[in-house]
Scaffold this active site. Structure first.
Site, PDB file in Angstrom:
ATOM      1  CG  LEU A  52      -1.944  -0.998   1.242  1.00  0.00           C
ATOM      2  CD1 LEU A  52      -2.733  -1.074   2.724  1.00  0.00           C
ATOM      3  CD2 LEU A  52      -3.001  -0.834   0.368  1.00  0.00           C
ATOM      4  N   GLY A  53       2.127   1.277   0.595  1.00  0.00           N
ATOM      5  CA  GLY A  53       2.909   2.279   0.733  1.00  0.00           C
ATOM      6  C   GLY A  53       4.164   1.817   1.606  1.00  0.00           C
ATOM      7  N   GLY A  55       7.223   4.095   3.899  1.00  0.00           N
ATOM      8  CA  GLY A  55       7.606   5.468   4.502  1.00  0.00           C
ATOM      9  C   GLY A  55       9.104   5.210   4.864  1.00  0.00           C
ATOM     10  CE1 TYR A  57      12.780   6.339  11.135  1.00  0.00           C
ATOM     11  CE2 TYR A  57      10.665   7.460  10.654  1.00  0.00           C
ATOM     12  CZ  TYR A  57      11.985   7.471  11.014  1.00  0.00           C
ATOM     13  OH  TYR A  57      12.617   8.662  11.674  1.00  0.00           O
ATOM     14  CB  VAL A  60       1.680   0.108   4.813  1.00  0.00           C
ATOM     15  CG1 VAL A  60       0.376  -0.412   5.354  1.00  0.00           C
ATOM     16  CG2 VAL A  60       2.511   0.925   6.025  1.00  0.00           C
ATOM     17  CG  ASP A 168       5.587  12.693  12.969  1.00  0.00           C
ATOM     18  OD1 ASP A 168       5.609  13.911  12.640  1.00  0.00           O
ATOM     19  OD2 ASP A 168       6.046  11.872  12.436  1.00  0.00           O
TER      20      ASP A 168
END
Ligand SMILES: Nc1ncnc2c1ncn2[C@@H]1O[C@H](COP(=O)(O)OP(=O)(O)OP(=O)(O)O)[C@@H](O)[C@H]1O
Length: 549
Positions: A52-53, A55, A57, A60, A168
């Site tokens: 899904l993506g 980042g 860190y 997903v 954040d």
């Protein structure tokens, strides 16, 4: 070609296809996004081959909740076992968090591949940041809708005991379900319970409040600062401090108190005011609760038809401010004698409605009139359309019959009192007996201290300005309004409360006060008279002018 689904000993799932000879096989899992590639230790969640993506860190993946049949987000985060153990307190926070505007956290574990894995609610349309770029610039209606949802989430986190600070908040950490326009706060990985002030410097520099950098500690207000920067990004489409080349430059600007350059591009004064309150120094900064009530985020009012007489001439309408504890006004409208423009003009003059809603509310009333016209002349389809005019029929079908322009028949000064209290101006007196109104509403009215016309007795020699100013104040009108009312009365030589008491109905009409002002003053007068001694009440009544007030 034969296909097989294989579960490896390490829990990995493969879809393979053998060639007809059986000598070659292909790993279909690499290509089929719907292939199950891993199962959670408890067997409930199945990770699919769809990323899904990614980042900084984590990666997903899409996954399936095999118990509920939902799609979920499978988050993989490389970390050591020791770090995972250290995170356990924060993880337990996430488990407690349940709110429609915060991504739900379902389960977590530490994998054999040294990954902290957690399963969360899946959001279908990516991040707010991606969405802003997609829409090029979202309109104000969308920005308001998103902001309200983000703030509801923040309000929930901050009112947790002890407060939870996200730390954040930024448009990349706010996710969207495009089909329903739902917005949720995600990436709770940095969230922390606030047991005392927090000191860890964490977050994204452009969104970090200056107090996060000093050593005195910070509170949940850092999330409000970050929300202010998100709002800035939503309305300008620019990343705050875009003018800076690196984090060090951003840091310098933030601690010097220099605002991001794109703030100069914000045109709407309400948005600008709200952003400024969010990014103000910590002690002046708004709380999530205060922001929710900021004028920028208020929902536009609408008009609903409550009831009408069989001839469809006298309508009972209500101005509804959905989603806010704000003035709610019921008024009668005579389709023969009144015009939407006139009635709205009077609402604005009497400060029942803000000038900015003039066009909207005039349009709304005219829409209702047009729809009614359709019913009268119309066919079945029109009748069906007209039914949509009755969103709350039955629930509030009280009709306060009466003459022309019975505007502001019942007023709920909820903005001050924070409750929906009602006052009947129709008969010129306050009456707790509202036909058709539920008993608890009546009680609210009776109990509310704010719901007051002046209730003391005014002797006949009371200067008129004193009486008028008390009445205006009790109805939350400003002193300028009181002065206008007094001037009109004095022009007719009404100098004292006694002069007012001596007026006949036709005299009242000649004063040229608005219907609202007339009823407000008559109300207060009637209430004051009721409080007078039986002897003085009787003597006043004997002149006949009190009756019917
Ligand atoms: N719950 C979710 N539903 C759908 N997609 C998600 C979800 N969570 C994350 N993603 C996708 O995965 C991407 C990476 O997630 P995220 O930004 O949270 O990772 P990160 O490593 O914590 O990021 P950052 O770089 O912001 O620190 C997101 O940009 C988004 O596209």
């Amino acid at each position: 070609m034969t296909q097989l689904h294989i579960e490896e000993t390490n829990g990995r799932h493969l879809n393979v296809a053998f060639s007809p000879s059986g000598n070659d096989f292909f790993d279909l899992s690499k290509h089929d996004p719907e292939t199950i590639v891993e199962i959670s230790p408890n067997g409930r969640y199945a990770k699919l081959n769809t990323v899904l993506g990614k980042g900084a860190y984590k990666v997903v993946y899409k996954a399936i909740d095999r118990e509920e049949g939902y799609e979920v987000a499978w988050n993989c985060f490389q970390t050591t076992k020791a770090q995972f153990n250290a995170l356990s307190q924060e993880i337990s926070i996430l488990k407690e968090v349940r709110h429609p505007n915060i991504i739900a956290f379902h389960d977590w574990w530490y994998s054999k591949d040294n990954e902290f894995i957690f399963v969360a609610e899946l959001m279908t349309s990516g991040t707010l940041r991606e969405y802003i770029r997609k829409l090029s610039l979202p309109n104000m209606k969308i920005v308001k809708r998103w902001s309200r949802q983000i703030l509801k989430g923040l309000k929930y986190l901050h009112s947790h005991d002890p407060p939870i600070i996200h730390r954040d908040i930024k448009c990349d950490n706010i996710f969207i379900n495009g089909a329903h326009g739902e917005v949720k706060i995600g990436d709770m990985g940095t969230a922390k319970m606030k047991l005392g002030k927090k000191y860890t410097v964490i977050g994204t520099p452009e969104f970090m409040a200056p107090e996060m950098y000093d050593e005195k500690g910070y509170s949940e207000k850092v999330d409000i600062y970050a929300f202010g920067m998100c709002l800035l990004e939503m309305v300008t489409g620019e990343y705050p401090y875009n003018e800076c080349k690196n984090a060090a430059q951003v840091y310098k600007k933030v601690i010097q108190g220099s605002r991001p350059e794109c703030l100069n591009k914000v045109q709407d004064p309400e948005v600008l005011d709200l952003i400024n309150h969010c990014i103000a120094p910590e002690n002046e900064r708004y709380t999530a609760h205060q922001i929710v009530n900021h004028t920028f985020l208020l929902v536009d009012p609408e008009v609903v038809l409550l009831s009408m007489d069989p001839e469809k001439v006298n309508l009972s309408l209500q101005l509804v401010f959905k989603g806010m504890d704000k003035l709610s006004v019921k008024f009668n409208f005579n389709v023969v004698k009144d015009t939407a423009e006139e009635v709205v003009g009077e609402m604005i003059e009497e400060q029942v409605l803000h000038q900015k809603y003039k066009t909207l509310i005039t349009h709304e009333i005219n829409r209702i009139l047009r729809e009614l016209n359709k019913i009268q002349n119309g066919d079945d389809q029109n009748k069906e359309e007209a039914n949509s005019l009755w969103p709350i029929s039955g629930a509030l079908s009280t009709v306060y019959g009466g003459s022309r322009s019975n505007i502001a028949l019942t007023i709920s000064p909820g903005s001050m009192a924070q409750t929906h209290v009602e006052r009947n101006f129709m008969n010129g007196m306050i009456s707790p007996l509202y036909p058709g109104m539920e008993p608890n509403r009546r009680r609210e009215w009776l109990n509310d201290p704010e719901d007051s016309v002046p209730v003391r007795e005014y002797p006949n020699d009371t200067p008129i300005e004193e009486f008028v100013s008390d009445t205006a104040q009790a109805l939350h009108r400003d002193m300028e309004k009181a002065r206008q009312w007094t001037d009109k009365l004095k022009k007719e030589d009404i100098m004292t409360v006694g002069d007012l008491r001596r007026l006949h109905d036709e005299d009242w009409a000649g004063i040229k006060l608005t219907v609202f002002a007339t009823r407000a003053l008559k109300n207060a007068l009637a209430e004051s008279t009721r409080l007078r001694s039986p002897r003085s009440t009787a003597s006043t009544s004997s002149n006949g002018h009190e009756e019917g007030l």
